[in-house]
Motif scaffolding. Structure first.
Motif, PDB file in Angstrom:
ATOM      1  N   THR A   6      36.943 -18.998  65.368  1.00  0.00           N
ATOM      2  CA  THR A   6      35.902 -19.916  64.894  1.00  0.00           C
ATOM      3  C   THR A   6      34.663 -19.227  64.331  1.00  0.00           C
ATOM      4  O   THR A   6      33.712 -19.913  63.947  1.00  0.00           O
ATOM      5  N   ASN A  44      25.388 -22.374  55.683  1.00  0.00           N
ATOM      6  CA  ASN A  44      26.188 -23.110  54.708  1.00  0.00           C
ATOM      7  C   ASN A  44      26.157 -22.263  53.441  1.00  0.00           C
ATOM      8  O   ASN A  44      25.084 -21.794  53.045  1.00  0.00           O
ATOM      9  N   LYS A  86      28.917 -18.336  61.538  1.00  0.00           N
ATOM     10  CA  LYS A  86      29.547 -19.643  61.651  1.00  0.00           C
ATOM     11  C   LYS A  86      29.072 -20.488  60.469  1.00  0.00           C
ATOM     12  O   LYS A  86      27.909 -20.389  60.070  1.00  0.00           O
ATOM     13  N   TRP A  96      28.710 -24.260  58.860  1.00  0.00           N
ATOM     14  CA  TRP A  96      28.626 -25.666  59.250  1.00  0.00           C
ATOM     15  C   TRP A  96      28.741 -26.569  58.032  1.00  0.00           C
ATOM     16  O   TRP A  96      27.987 -26.439  57.073  1.00  0.00           O
ATOM     17  N   ASN A  97      29.659 -27.514  58.110  1.00  0.00           N
ATOM     18  CA  ASN A  97      29.826 -28.536  57.077  1.00  0.00           C
ATOM     19  C   ASN A  97      28.841 -29.667  57.351  1.00  0.00           C
ATOM     20  O   ASN A  97      29.110 -30.563  58.141  1.00  0.00           O
ATOM     21  N   ASN A 119      30.524 -26.933  51.876  1.00  0.00           N
ATOM     22  CA  ASN A 119      31.503 -27.440  52.826  1.00  0.00           C
ATOM     23  C   ASN A 119      32.923 -27.151  52.343  1.00  0.00           C
ATOM     24  O   ASN A 119      33.781 -26.748  53.130  1.00  0.00           O
ATOM     25  N   HIS A 177      33.710 -23.415  52.719  1.00  0.00           N
ATOM     26  CA  HIS A 177      33.973 -22.984  54.099  1.00  0.00           C
ATOM     27  C   HIS A 177      35.458 -23.055  54.428  1.00  0.00           C
ATOM     28  O   HIS A 177      35.953 -22.272  55.244  1.00  0.00           O
ATOM     29  N   GLY A 178      36.164 -23.957  53.787  1.00  0.00           N
ATOM     30  CA  GLY A 178      37.597 -24.097  54.031  1.00  0.00           C
ATOM     31  C   GLY A 178      38.433 -22.949  53.489  1.00  0.00           C
ATOM     32  O   GLY A 178      39.649 -22.925  53.675  1.00  0.00           O
ATOM     33  N   ALA A 181      41.208 -24.337  58.947  1.00  0.00           N
ATOM     34  CA  ALA A 181      39.841 -24.765  58.625  1.00  0.00           C
ATOM     35  C   ALA A 181      39.422 -26.049  59.353  1.00  0.00           C
ATOM     36  O   ALA A 181      38.295 -26.115  59.865  1.00  0.00           O
ATOM     37  N   GLN A 215      36.149 -26.183  61.792  1.00  0.00           N
ATOM     38  CA  GLN A 215      35.023 -27.092  61.593  1.00  0.00           C
ATOM     39  C   GLN A 215      34.782 -27.973  62.810  1.00  0.00           C
ATOM     40  O   GLN A 215      33.631 -28.261  63.159  1.00  0.00           O
ATOM     41  N   VAL A 235      32.910 -25.770  65.205  1.00  0.00           N
ATOM     42  CA  VAL A 235      31.523 -25.573  64.760  1.00  0.00           C
ATOM     43  C   VAL A 235      30.719 -26.847  64.998  1.00  0.00           C
ATOM     44  O   VAL A 235      29.579 -26.790  65.489  1.00  0.00           O
ATOM     45  N   ASP A 236      31.293 -27.999  64.692  1.00  0.00           N
ATOM     46  CA  ASP A 236      30.606 -29.273  64.946  1.00  0.00           C
ATOM     47  C   ASP A 236      30.241 -29.401  66.422  1.00  0.00           C
ATOM     48  O   ASP A 236      29.128 -29.820  66.758  1.00  0.00           O
TER      49      ASP A 236
END
Length: 168
Positions: free
Chosen positions: A12, A30, A61, A63-64, A74, A77-78, A126, A130, A133-134
């Motif tokens: 992660t 981001n 890390k 974050w979306n 976002n 990040h994937g 991914a 996410q 991370v959320d």
């Protein structure tokens, strides 16, 4: 005892440096956030030098956030491959170097642009990254990007530290 608790496993986070390093940095970013980019540009060389010297372990890390101006990040990040941290770092550095290009695209064009420009593929895990991370941002009260946790102290906004005097 730590105040902040992040999942910093290789599943992660992009982890750089020695686990036994005397200092630790968890950064919540981001990839299209202009404030993240400014901090990265000012601190990149010191960060890499400290990691290479064994003085700092870094957990990146991504974050979306649901903020419209960050949607292209976002998508990007994937494409971060957490299982290959050096390749992930090279991708992150390249995206930051050309952040303006990524910000200009329509969100529907981002995936094709990344695949064509950086020769990356979507990271299969991914969605799980996410979700983790959320969870991390909720548990640790993270409200904005960038957020830095340096040696168990949280920094955001105008309080973002320069690494140079702290890592010498």
């Amino acid at each position: 005892m730590s105040t902040y608790h992040f999942d910093t496993t290789n599943a992660t986070a992009v982890n750089l440096g020695n686990q036994a390093a005397p200092q630790s940095l968890t950064a919540i970013f981001n990839l299209v956030c202009p404030d993240t980019l400014r901090w990265w540009q000012r601190n990149h060389d010191d960060l890499i030098t400290a990691v290479d010297a064994g003085q700092l372990q870094v957990h990146l890390k991504f974050w979306n956030k649901s903020k419209e101006s960050l949607m292209n990040g976002n998508v990007a990040h994937g494409f971060i491959d957490y299982q290959h941290p050096q390749a992930a770092l090279a991708f992150i550095e390249a995206v930051f170097e050309h952040q303006d290009d990524l910000r200009e695209l329509a969100v529907d064009d981002v995936a094709d642009y990344l695949q064509r420009t950086y020769r990356v593929t979507p990271y299969a895990q991914a969605p799980a990254v996410q979700a983790a991370v959320d969870s991390d941002v909720i548990v640790n009260g993270v409200l904005t990007v960038p957020t830095l946790i340096l040696d168990d102290q949280k920094y955001t906004g105008d309080s973002l530290p320069s690494l140079q005097p702290r890592l010498v």
